[in-house]
Design a protein around this motif. Structure first.
Motif, short mmCIF file in Angstrom:
data_model
loop_
_atom_site.label_atom_id
_atom_site.label_comp_id
_atom_site.label_asym_id
_atom_site.label_seq_id
_atom_site.Cartn_x
_atom_site.Cartn_y
_atom_site.Cartn_z
N LYS A 2 17.31 -12.42 13.69
CA LYS A 2 17.79 -12.42 12.32
C LYS A 2 19.20 -13.00 12.21
O LYS A 2 19.58 -13.45 11.15
CB LYS A 2 17.77 -11.00 11.77
CG LYS A 2 16.38 -10.49 11.53
CD LYS A 2 16.44 -9.14 10.87
CE LYS A 2 15.04 -8.65 10.62
NZ LYS A 2 15.03 -7.38 9.94
N SER A 3 19.95 -13.03 13.28
CA SER A 3 21.31 -13.57 13.23
C SER A 3 21.30 -15.06 12.89
O SER A 3 22.23 -15.57 12.31
CB SER A 3 22.03 -13.30 14.54
OG SER A 3 21.39 -14.00 15.59
N TYR A 4 20.27 -15.76 13.25
CA TYR A 4 20.18 -17.19 12.90
C TYR A 4 19.91 -17.39 11.41
O TYR A 4 20.36 -18.34 10.82
CB TYR A 4 19.06 -17.88 13.71
CG TYR A 4 19.38 -18.02 15.17
CD1 TYR A 4 20.41 -18.86 15.56
CD2 TYR A 4 18.66 -17.34 16.13
CE1 TYR A 4 20.72 -19.01 16.90
CE2 TYR A 4 18.96 -17.48 17.47
CZ TYR A 4 19.99 -18.31 17.85
OH TYR A 4 20.29 -18.46 19.17
N ASN A 6 20.95 -15.50 8.91
CA ASN A 6 22.10 -15.12 8.08
C ASN A 6 23.32 -16.00 8.31
O ASN A 6 24.31 -15.84 7.63
CB ASN A 6 22.47 -13.66 8.34
CG ASN A 6 21.37 -12.71 7.86
OD1 ASN A 6 20.64 -13.04 6.94
ND2 ASN A 6 21.28 -11.55 8.50
N LYS A 7 23.24 -16.93 9.23
CA LYS A 7 24.38 -17.79 9.55
C LYS A 7 24.56 -18.85 8.45
O LYS A 7 23.61 -19.52 8.07
CB LYS A 7 24.15 -18.46 10.89
CG LYS A 7 25.38 -19.08 11.47
CD LYS A 7 25.10 -19.54 12.88
CE LYS A 7 26.39 -19.90 13.54
NZ LYS A 7 26.18 -20.35 14.90
N LYS A 8 25.77 -18.99 7.93
CA LYS A 8 26.05 -19.98 6.89
C LYS A 8 26.33 -21.34 7.53
O LYS A 8 27.05 -21.43 8.52
CB LYS A 8 27.25 -19.56 6.06
CG LYS A 8 26.97 -18.41 5.14
CD LYS A 8 28.10 -18.22 4.17
CE LYS A 8 27.74 -17.13 3.19
NZ LYS A 8 28.77 -17.01 2.18
N VAL A 9 25.77 -22.36 6.92
CA VAL A 9 25.98 -23.73 7.39
C VAL A 9 26.92 -24.41 6.40
O VAL A 9 26.69 -24.38 5.19
CB VAL A 9 24.62 -24.48 7.44
CG1 VAL A 9 24.83 -25.92 7.87
CG2 VAL A 9 23.65 -23.77 8.37
#
Length: 136
Positions: A2-4, A6-9
């Protein structure tokens, strides 16, 4: 995993993208009048190339029959389709005159490249040098 998700680009937002497009549009409007002579020059290269092909076809015809052909259909040359005929050519081609010792062919622009109402015209004769008759 799930950490991928929620990561902002880092990216551009819609307002920034529109500002970039407006700036590019302004630069194009400034540069376009300066590019028009180059566009007309590249279109003239089409006429010169096709007139050279007609010259070569006429020369071949003269070697075979000891005269120049008065008909374009007798030559081993097919004119490209014009933009009016869903093709790419900006010129129409015709044979003006042909005798035993000379011929003259003409390329007439079918589009006005710079919008001034004058259509570009090129001619070639038995010497093989294309000449610009009417400058656009």
């Amino acid at each position: 995993m799930k950490s991928y998700l929620n990561k902002k680009v880092p990216a551009l937002n819609l307002q920034e993208m529109l500002i970039v497009l407006v700036i590019i549009g302004i630069l194009l409007l400034i540069a376009l009048p300066n590019l028009m002579p180059l566009i007309a020059k590249t279109q003239a290269i089409e006429a010169q190339t096709q007139l050279k092909a007609i010259y070569n076809a006429q020369t071949t015809y003269r070697y075979m029959y000891a005269k120049y052909s008065p008909e374009m259909t007798a030559l081993d040359y097919e004119a490209p389709r014009t933009v009016n005929e869903n093709g790419n050519a900006n010129y129409s081609y015709e044979l003006l005159e042909a005798t035993n010792a000379s011929f003259k062919a003409r390329a007439t622009a079918i589009t006005d490249f710079d919008g001034d109402g004058v259509f570009n015209v090129w001619e070639i004769d038995e010497n093989g040098n294309p000449k610009q008759i009417v400058k656009d």
